[in-house]
Design a protein around this motif. Structure first.
Motif, short mmCIF file in Angstrom:
data_model
loop_
_atom_site.label_atom_id
_atom_site.label_comp_id
_atom_site.label_asym_id
_atom_site.label_seq_id
_atom_site.Cartn_x
_atom_site.Cartn_y
_atom_site.Cartn_z
N MET A 1 -3.04 -49.66 -4.20
CA MET A 1 -3.35 -49.63 -5.61
C MET A 1 -4.45 -48.59 -5.84
O MET A 1 -5.44 -48.57 -5.11
N LEU A 2 -4.26 -47.76 -6.85
CA LEU A 2 -5.25 -46.74 -7.15
C LEU A 2 -6.33 -47.28 -8.09
O LEU A 2 -6.04 -48.04 -9.02
N PHE A 3 -7.55 -46.85 -7.83
CA PHE A 3 -8.68 -47.21 -8.67
C PHE A 3 -9.49 -45.96 -8.99
O PHE A 3 -9.72 -45.13 -8.11
N TYR A 4 -9.91 -45.84 -10.24
CA TYR A 4 -10.90 -44.84 -10.65
C TYR A 4 -12.25 -45.52 -10.47
O TYR A 4 -12.47 -46.62 -10.99
N VAL A 5 -13.16 -44.88 -9.75
CA VAL A 5 -14.48 -45.47 -9.48
C VAL A 5 -15.54 -44.45 -9.87
O VAL A 5 -15.52 -43.30 -9.41
N CYS A 40 -9.56 -42.88 0.39
CA CYS A 40 -10.10 -42.13 -0.74
C CYS A 40 -9.18 -40.93 -0.98
O CYS A 40 -8.98 -40.11 -0.10
N VAL A 41 -8.59 -40.86 -2.17
CA VAL A 41 -7.69 -39.78 -2.52
C VAL A 41 -8.49 -38.52 -2.83
O VAL A 41 -8.10 -37.42 -2.47
N GLY A 42 -9.60 -38.69 -3.51
CA GLY A 42 -10.47 -37.57 -3.86
C GLY A 42 -11.82 -38.09 -4.29
O GLY A 42 -11.93 -39.21 -4.79
N ILE A 43 -12.85 -37.27 -4.09
CA ILE A 43 -14.20 -37.66 -4.49
C ILE A 43 -14.91 -36.42 -5.02
O ILE A 43 -14.77 -35.33 -4.46
N ALA A 54 -14.65 -41.10 -7.83
CA ALA A 54 -13.65 -41.11 -6.76
C ALA A 54 -12.37 -41.77 -7.24
O ALA A 54 -12.41 -42.64 -8.12
N ILE A 55 -11.27 -41.37 -6.65
CA ILE A 55 -10.00 -42.07 -6.80
C ILE A 55 -9.74 -42.73 -5.45
O ILE A 55 -9.68 -42.05 -4.42
N ILE A 56 -9.64 -44.04 -5.46
CA ILE A 56 -9.51 -44.83 -4.24
C ILE A 56 -8.11 -45.43 -4.18
O ILE A 56 -7.61 -45.95 -5.18
#
Length: 102
Positions: A1-5, A40-43, A54-56
């Motif tokens: 599941m993707l999360f915007y953090v 982590c997809v990107g930070i 970050a996109i987790i």
């Protein structure tokens, strides 16, 4: 599941700037490990702000919570301002086309 953090550094009055850089160096190594593993997809560091985004890609909210509160070297100095679960837009669009009927 993707999360915007979205996280903000909260270190003022707690540690010196030199100490912050030491902990942030540990955090940088951790960030690379999570990028390499795909967790982590990107930070991104927001320019001119004490903020990181970050996109987790976490299997669930529980694993995200374990990481945020237990594994991050900066955990004591981060305020999690926003944590949003993200839904794939095309999946949403398909539900709209079907009028949310199976």
């Amino acid at each position: 599941m993707l999360f915007y953090v979205q996280m903000k550094w909260m270190h003022e009055g707690r540690i010196t700037l030199d100490e912050l850089w030491e902990v942030e160096a540990e955090e940088a190594l951790h960030a690379q490990e999570t990028l390499d593993s795909g967790f982590c997809v990107g930070i991104w560091k927001v320019a001119a702000q004490k903020r990181v985004i970050a996109i987790i890609d976490s299997p669930d909210a529980e694993e995200l919570d374990r990481t945020a509160l237990g594994r991050l070297p900066m955990r004591e100095y981060l305020e999690f301002e926003e944590v949003w679960p993200l839904r794939d837009y095309l999946g949403f669009a398909d539900d709209v086309i079907k009028k949310y009927k199976v």
